[in-house]
Design a protein around this motif. Structure first.
Motif, PDB file in Angstrom:
ATOM      1  N   ASN A  17       0.800  -1.246   0.000  1.00 49.91           N
ATOM      2  CA  ASN A  17       0.000   0.000   0.000  1.00 49.91           C
ATOM      3  C   ASN A  17       0.823   1.282   0.000  1.00 49.91           C
ATOM      4  N   ILE A  18       2.112   1.174  -0.242  1.00 51.97           N
ATOM      5  CA  ILE A  18       2.929   2.389  -0.357  1.00 51.97           C
ATOM      6  C   ILE A  18       3.228   2.603  -1.838  1.00 51.97           C
ATOM      7  N   ILE A  19       3.089   3.854  -2.279  1.00 55.64           N
ATOM      8  CA  ILE A  19       3.343   4.176  -3.685  1.00 55.64           C
ATOM      9  C   ILE A  19       4.834   4.456  -3.890  1.00 55.64           C
ATOM     10  N   TYR A  20       5.409   3.792  -4.872  1.00 58.79           N
ATOM     11  CA  TYR A  20       6.820   4.007  -5.235  1.00 58.79           C
ATOM     12  C   TYR A  20       6.913   4.377  -6.713  1.00 58.79           C
ATOM     13  N   LEU A  21       7.918   5.175  -7.030  1.00 56.84           N
ATOM     14  CA  LEU A  21       8.254   5.407  -8.427  1.00 56.84           C
ATOM     15  C   LEU A  21       8.972   4.154  -8.934  1.00 56.84           C
ATOM     16  N   GLY A  22       8.535   3.623 -10.090  1.00 55.36           N
ATOM     17  CA  GLY A  22       9.153   2.418 -10.632  1.00 55.36           C
ATOM     18  C   GLY A  22       9.808   2.672 -11.970  1.00 55.36           C
ATOM     19  N   ASP A  23       9.949   1.606 -12.767  1.00 51.59           N
ATOM     20  CA  ASP A  23      10.438   1.681 -14.140  1.00 51.59           C
ATOM     21  C   ASP A  23      11.853   2.258 -14.221  1.00 51.59           C
ATOM     22  N   GLU A  24      12.077   3.264 -15.040  1.00 47.37           N
ATOM     23  CA  GLU A  24      13.420   3.801 -15.273  1.00 47.37           C
ATOM     24  C   GLU A  24      13.345   5.302 -15.509  1.00 47.37           C
ATOM     25  N   ILE A  25      14.490   5.950 -15.411  1.00 42.87           N
ATOM     26  CA  ILE A  25      14.594   7.372 -15.807  1.00 42.87           C
ATOM     27  C   ILE A  25      15.826   7.446 -16.699  1.00 42.87           C
ATOM     28  N   SER A  26      15.612   7.659 -17.990  1.00 44.79           N
ATOM     29  CA  SER A  26      16.713   7.523 -18.942  1.00 44.79           C
ATOM     30  C   SER A  26      16.386   8.294 -20.216  1.00 44.79           C
ATOM     31  N   PRO A  27      17.316   8.359 -21.153  1.00 48.89           N
ATOM     32  CA  PRO A  27      17.001   9.020 -22.429  1.00 48.89           C
ATOM     33  C   PRO A  27      15.945   8.267 -23.249  1.00 48.89           C
ATOM     34  N   ASP A  28      15.602   7.032 -22.830  1.00 48.62           N
ATOM     35  CA  ASP A  28      14.479   6.332 -23.478  1.00 48.62           C
ATOM     36  C   ASP A  28      13.152   6.949 -23.053  1.00 48.62           C
ATOM     37  N   THR A  29      13.101   7.465 -21.834  1.00 50.60           N
ATOM     38  CA  THR A  29      11.823   7.879 -21.248  1.00 50.60           C
ATOM     39  C   THR A  29      11.749   9.381 -20.958  1.00 50.60           C
ATOM     40  N   CYS A  30      12.819  10.093 -21.283  1.00 49.06           N
ATOM     41  CA  CYS A  30      12.841  11.555 -21.075  1.00 49.06           C
ATOM     42  C   CYS A  30      13.323  12.206 -22.362  1.00 49.06           C
ATOM     43  N   ARG A  31      12.942  13.470 -22.562  1.00 49.86           N
ATOM     44  CA  ARG A  31      13.579  14.259 -23.622  1.00 49.86           C
ATOM     45  C   ARG A  31      14.541  15.233 -22.968  1.00 49.86           C
ATOM     46  N   PHE A  32      15.790  15.188 -23.406  1.00 52.44           N
ATOM     47  CA  PHE A  32      16.825  16.084 -22.897  1.00 52.44           C
ATOM     48  C   PHE A  32      17.389  16.880 -24.059  1.00 52.44           C
ATOM     49  N   TRP A  33      17.426  18.190 -23.936  1.00 54.44           N
ATOM     50  CA  TRP A  33      18.053  19.030 -24.964  1.00 54.44           C
ATOM     51  C   TRP A  33      19.211  19.803 -24.348  1.00 54.44           C
ATOM     52  N   VAL A  78      21.140  22.945 -23.436  1.00 53.77           N
ATOM     53  CA  VAL A  78      20.585  24.280 -23.133  1.00 53.77           C
ATOM     54  C   VAL A  78      20.897  25.289 -24.232  1.00 53.77           C
ATOM     55  N   GLU A  79      22.139  25.295 -24.692  1.00 57.15           N
ATOM     56  CA  GLU A  79      22.570  26.313 -25.654  1.00 57.15           C
ATOM     57  C   GLU A  79      22.065  26.021 -27.068  1.00 57.15           C
ATOM     58  N   THR A  80      22.416  24.814 -27.542  1.00 55.29           N
ATOM     59  CA  THR A  80      22.178  24.498 -28.955  1.00 55.29           C
ATOM     60  C   THR A  80      20.803  23.883 -29.197  1.00 55.29           C
ATOM     61  N   LYS A  81      20.141  23.451 -28.113  1.00 54.37           N
ATOM     62  CA  LYS A  81      18.841  22.737 -28.199  1.00 54.37           C
ATOM     63  C   LYS A  81      18.992  21.391 -28.929  1.00 54.37           C
ATOM     64  N   LYS A  82      20.224  20.918 -29.022  1.00 55.01           N
ATOM     65  CA  LYS A  82      20.437  19.604 -29.646  1.00 55.01           C
ATOM     66  C   LYS A  82      19.726  18.518 -28.839  1.00 55.01           C
ATOM     67  N   LYS A  83      19.058  17.613 -29.548  1.00 54.06           N
ATOM     68  CA  LYS A  83      18.352  16.510 -28.894  1.00 54.06           C
ATOM     69  C   LYS A  83      19.361  15.460 -28.440  1.00 54.06           C
ATOM     70  N   LEU A  84      19.292  15.085 -27.152  1.00 56.15           N
ATOM     71  CA  LEU A  84      20.246  14.113 -26.604  1.00 56.15           C
ATOM     72  C   LEU A  84      19.476  12.949 -25.975  1.00 56.15           C
ATOM     73  N   ASP A  85      18.539  12.399 -26.713  1.00 57.06           N
ATOM     74  CA  ASP A  85      17.673  11.353 -26.169  1.00 57.06           C
ATOM     75  C   ASP A  85      17.174  10.453 -27.301  1.00 57.06           C
ATOM     76  N   LYS A  86      16.199   9.621 -26.975  1.00 60.45           N
ATOM     77  CA  LYS A  86      15.716   8.613 -27.919  1.00 60.45           C
ATOM     78  C   LYS A  86      15.081   9.209 -29.169  1.00 60.45           C
ATOM     79  N   ASP A  87      14.756  10.489 -29.171  1.00 64.88           N
ATOM     80  CA  ASP A  87      14.257  11.113 -30.403  1.00 64.88           C
ATOM     81  C   ASP A  87      15.276  10.975 -31.538  1.00 64.88           C
ATOM     82  N   ARG A  88      16.561  10.861 -31.224  1.00 63.35           N
ATOM     83  CA  ARG A  88      17.569  10.676 -32.283  1.00 63.35           C
ATOM     84  C   ARG A  88      17.328   9.345 -33.003  1.00 63.35           C
ATOM     85  N   PHE A  89      16.863   8.351 -32.246  1.00 60.10           N
ATOM     86  CA  PHE A  89      16.504   7.048 -32.824  1.00 60.10           C
ATOM     87  C   PHE A  89      15.138   7.138 -33.511  1.00 60.10           C
TER      88      PHE A  89
END
Ligand code: TMP
Ligand code: ASP
Length: 234
Positions: free
Chosen positions: A185-201, A203-214
């Protein structure tokens, strides 16, 4: 911790039982899919990178009061985690318009949202994970009203904590997907936190550094994942 029977194999991870019924092993794969599995490929070294990144970020979130399923790293590609009863919900938080938000609403990619947007999706590949409201989640019995409130609160807090952390590493947290579950009955964050599941750009160039490249065949997929690992772990 002994690795026992394979419990579940997903598109990016395998889950193994252990001799402790409350713990499972999450083993990250190099395989990648997009468009509900329509596009398949391999991102060399992804499993090890996503394992390291997830371990680090789960630890970081724990130090900020977020309970996660992460127990410890076991090998290059695997970690010991709590066995959770997962909600059939994908929780997405967005800070900048990208991906399906751009397609669906015609907002220009890169538009900074006036406030973060929290979305729920029904986790069902055969239905292409349709977006649902809080009320759908409760009405369909996916989570109680209290659970929806708590999950939303966690997602907002996680967004603030991760966004600030990443910004200090010259990364914009554009959006990300979370999955939650319960144990006793306790809620936990599961799964993963990675470039598969997040979009990271960048800051300066706005270059995509995540699974959008795939997803978008932009090339430089492996080096983007390596760059994220380098910046996050310092
Ligand atoms: P979206 O813009 O395609 O809806 O994706 C939002 C975020 O969720 C993005 O950071 C990528 C992540 N995501 C997943 O982790 N798994 C998925 O199956 C999809 C569609 C998105
Ligand atoms: N995970 C999804 C799939 O396998 C897609 C995505 O991440 O874009 O199709």
């Amino acid at each position: 911790m002994d690795k026992k029977k394979l419990l579940y194999e997903g598109k990016a991870k395998k889950i193994y039982l252990t001799n402790d019924e409350d713990l499972v092993i999450q083993d990250f794969k190099d395989s990648a899919t997009a468009g509900d599995g329509a596009k398949k490929g391999t991102i060399k070294g992804k499993g090890a990178i996503n394992n390291q990144l997830s371990a680090f970020l789960f630890d970081y979130l724990r130090s900020h009061g977020i309970q996660t399923h992460f127990e410890k790293k076991l090998s290059k590609t695997s970690m010991l985690v709590k066995r959770l009863e997962m909600y059939k919900i994908e929780v997405v938080m967005r800070n900048i318009a990208a991906g399906s938000m751009v397609k669906k609403y015609g907002i220009e990619e890169g538009t900074e949202l006036k406030q973060p947007v929290l979305e729920f999706y029904l986790k069902d590949d055969s239905l292409h994970d349709p977006m649902i409201s809080n009320e759908h989640a409760i009405a369909f019995g996916l989570a109680s009203a209290e659970e929806v409130t708590e999950i939303s609160r966690y997602a907002k807090k996680i967004n603030v904590v991760l966004k600030d952390f990443l910004f200090r590493r010259d990364l914009l947290l554009v959006d990300f997907k979370l999955e939650f579950g319960t144990q006793n009955n306790i809620i936990y964050l599961g799964d993963e936190i990675s470039p598969d599941t997040c979009r990271f750009w960048d800051v300066e160039t706005k270059k995509k550094l995540d699974k959008d490249r795939f997803r978008q065949d932009l090339g430089g997929v492996e080096s983007a994942y390596q760059e994220i690992l380098k910046r996050v772990l310092g």
